[in-house]
Design a protein around this motif. Structure first.
Motif, PDB file in Angstrom:
ATOM      1  N   GLU A 246       0.833  -1.195   0.000  1.00 49.67           N
ATOM      2  CA  GLU A 246       0.000   0.000   0.000  1.00 49.67           C
ATOM      3  C   GLU A 246       0.872   1.251   0.000  1.00 49.67           C
ATOM      4  O   GLU A 246       1.850   1.342   0.743  1.00 49.67           O
ATOM      5  CB  GLU A 246      -0.910   0.023   1.224  1.00 49.67           C
ATOM      6  N   HIS A 247       0.480   2.201  -0.850  1.00 45.47           N
ATOM      7  CA  HIS A 247       1.199   3.460  -0.943  1.00 45.47           C
ATOM      8  C   HIS A 247       0.266   4.495  -1.557  1.00 45.47           C
ATOM      9  O   HIS A 247      -0.828   4.179  -1.996  1.00 45.47           O
ATOM     10  CB  HIS A 247       2.479   3.314  -1.779  1.00 45.47           C
ATOM     11  N   TRP A 248       0.710   5.735  -1.600  1.00 41.52           N
ATOM     12  CA  TRP A 248      -0.052   6.801  -2.245  1.00 41.52           C
ATOM     13  C   TRP A 248       0.907   7.808  -2.852  1.00 41.52           C
ATOM     14  O   TRP A 248       2.097   7.816  -2.556  1.00 41.52           O
ATOM     15  CB  TRP A 248      -1.014   7.469  -1.264  1.00 41.52           C
ATOM     16  N   HIS A 249       0.386   8.644  -3.743  1.00 44.78           N
ATOM     17  CA  HIS A 249       1.171   9.670  -4.438  1.00 44.78           C
ATOM     18  C   HIS A 249       0.452  11.010  -4.333  1.00 44.78           C
ATOM     19  O   HIS A 249      -0.765  11.049  -4.204  1.00 44.78           O
ATOM     20  CB  HIS A 249       1.276   9.383  -5.944  1.00 44.78           C
ATOM     21  N   GLN A 250       1.198  12.079  -4.483  1.00 43.61           N
ATOM     22  CA  GLN A 250       0.580  13.399  -4.654  1.00 43.61           C
ATOM     23  C   GLN A 250       0.080  13.542  -6.092  1.00 43.61           C
ATOM     24  O   GLN A 250      -0.823  14.311  -6.361  1.00 43.61           O
ATOM     25  CB  GLN A 250       1.560  14.520  -4.337  1.00 43.61           C
ATOM     26  N   GLU A 251       0.670  12.787  -7.002  1.00 45.36           N
ATOM     27  CA  GLU A 251       0.314  12.851  -8.417  1.00 45.36           C
ATOM     28  C   GLU A 251      -0.756  11.801  -8.737  1.00 45.36           C
ATOM     29  O   GLU A 251      -0.947  10.854  -7.992  1.00 45.36           O
ATOM     30  CB  GLU A 251       1.541  12.558  -9.301  1.00 45.36           C
ATOM     31  N   ILE A 252      -1.436  11.969  -9.884  1.00 46.29           N
ATOM     32  CA  ILE A 252      -2.311  10.900 -10.354  1.00 46.29           C
ATOM     33  C   ILE A 252      -1.433   9.794 -10.909  1.00 46.29           C
ATOM     34  O   ILE A 252      -0.257  10.008 -11.223  1.00 46.29           O
ATOM     35  CB  ILE A 252      -3.320  11.376 -11.427  1.00 46.29           C
ATOM     36  N   GLU A 253      -1.982   8.600 -11.024  1.00 47.10           N
ATOM     37  CA  GLU A 253      -1.239   7.479 -11.598  1.00 47.10           C
ATOM     38  C   GLU A 253      -2.083   6.880 -12.713  1.00 47.10           C
ATOM     39  O   GLU A 253      -3.280   6.639 -12.536  1.00 47.10           O
ATOM     40  CB  GLU A 253      -0.952   6.427 -10.532  1.00 47.10           C
ATOM     41  N   ILE A 254      -1.458   6.664 -13.861  1.00 45.46           N
ATOM     42  CA  ILE A 254      -2.130   6.053 -15.005  1.00 45.46           C
ATOM     43  C   ILE A 254      -1.412   4.749 -15.306  1.00 45.46           C
ATOM     44  O   ILE A 254      -0.192   4.733 -15.493  1.00 45.46           O
ATOM     45  CB  ILE A 254      -2.096   6.977 -16.234  1.00 45.46           C
ATOM     46  N   VAL A 255      -2.167   3.650 -15.325  1.00 44.02           N
ATOM     47  CA  VAL A 255      -1.595   2.327 -15.579  1.00 44.02           C
ATOM     48  C   VAL A 255      -2.366   1.686 -16.727  1.00 44.02           C
ATOM     49  O   VAL A 255      -3.598   1.602 -16.678  1.00 44.02           O
ATOM     50  CB  VAL A 255      -1.684   1.420 -14.327  1.00 44.02           C
TER      51      VAL A 255
ATOM     52  N   GLU B 207      -3.505  10.940  -3.895  1.00 44.20           N
ATOM     53  CA  GLU B 207      -3.768  10.594  -2.500  1.00 44.20           C
ATOM     54  C   GLU B 207      -4.684   9.380  -2.317  1.00 44.20           C
ATOM     55  O   GLU B 207      -5.134   9.109  -1.216  1.00 44.20           O
ATOM     56  CB  GLU B 207      -4.281  11.805  -1.726  1.00 44.20           C
ATOM     57  N   SER B 208      -4.965   8.638  -3.393  1.00 46.36           N
ATOM     58  CA  SER B 208      -5.673   7.365  -3.256  1.00 46.36           C
ATOM     59  C   SER B 208      -4.683   6.312  -2.787  1.00 46.36           C
ATOM     60  O   SER B 208      -3.503   6.355  -3.150  1.00 46.36           O
ATOM     61  CB  SER B 208      -6.271   6.933  -4.594  1.00 46.36           C
ATOM     62  N   ILE B 209      -5.146   5.362  -2.011  1.00 43.99           N
ATOM     63  CA  ILE B 209      -4.273   4.299  -1.522  1.00 43.99           C
ATOM     64  C   ILE B 209      -4.279   3.161  -2.534  1.00 43.99           C
ATOM     65  O   ILE B 209      -5.329   2.656  -2.919  1.00 43.99           O
ATOM     66  CB  ILE B 209      -4.714   3.835  -0.127  1.00 43.99           C
ATOM     67  N   LEU B 210      -3.074   2.763  -2.972  1.00 41.97           N
ATOM     68  CA  LEU B 210      -2.900   1.782  -4.047  1.00 41.97           C
ATOM     69  C   LEU B 210      -2.165   0.543  -3.564  1.00 41.97           C
ATOM     70  O   LEU B 210      -1.243   0.640  -2.769  1.00 41.97           O
ATOM     71  CB  LEU B 210      -2.055   2.394  -5.171  1.00 41.97           C
ATOM     72  N   THR B 211      -2.563  -0.602  -4.098  1.00 47.23           N
ATOM     73  CA  THR B 211      -1.855  -1.863  -3.901  1.00 47.23           C
ATOM     74  C   THR B 211      -1.999  -2.668  -5.173  1.00 47.23           C
ATOM     75  O   THR B 211      -3.069  -2.655  -5.788  1.00 47.23           O
ATOM     76  CB  THR B 211      -2.469  -2.683  -2.740  1.00 47.23           C
ATOM     77  N   TYR B 212      -0.947  -3.364  -5.594  1.00 46.08           N
ATOM     78  CA  TYR B 212      -1.004  -4.233  -6.763  1.00 46.08           C
ATOM     79  C   TYR B 212      -0.597  -5.641  -6.363  1.00 46.08           C
ATOM     80  O   TYR B 212       0.415  -5.822  -5.687  1.00 46.08           O
ATOM     81  CB  TYR B 212      -0.062  -3.747  -7.877  1.00 46.08           C
ATOM     82  N   VAL B 213      -1.363  -6.612  -6.806  1.00 39.97           N
ATOM     83  CA  VAL B 213      -1.075  -8.009  -6.510  1.00 39.97           C
ATOM     84  C   VAL B 213      -0.976  -8.761  -7.823  1.00 39.97           C
ATOM     85  O   VAL B 213      -1.963  -8.832  -8.573  1.00 39.97           O
ATOM     86  CB  VAL B 213      -2.185  -8.628  -5.625  1.00 39.97           C
TER      87      VAL B 213
END
Length: 86
Positions: A38-47, A76-82
């Motif tokens: 789990e992590h977050w960014h100040q920026e948006i993330e595009i995947v 600032e959304s909390i992200l996790t990738y599995v």
């Protein structure tokens, strides 16, 4: 607010970063594939998923990544990738 903040350092004069994660995995010292914590960014993330499958957890909701899927995650959304093994 969640504390695992990822600092993005820009290597060019443009205020964004592009990464190609083809074949990229996080592995432990035994070589086992690990999840992106789990992590977050100040920026948006595009995947965009070109190949493979994974589960994306965005603010606690599960999204299935597959070839052709695009995810845009707000700052600032909390992200996790599995990684998902089929």
């Amino acid at each position: 607010m969640f504390n695992n903040y990822e600092i993005v350092e820009y290597t060019h004069s443009l205020p964004f970063q592009i990464r190609n994660f083809t074949g990229w995995t996080i592995q432990d010292d035994r070589g086992d594939i690990k999840d992106v914590l789990e992590h977050w960014h100040q920026e948006i993330e595009i995947v965009y998923t070109f190949e493979g499958h994974a589960l994306h957890y965005i603010d606690g909701k599960i999204h299935r990544a597959a070839p052709g899927k695009l995810f845009i995650t707000n700052s600032e959304s909390i992200l996790t990738y599995v990684p998902k093994v089929l």
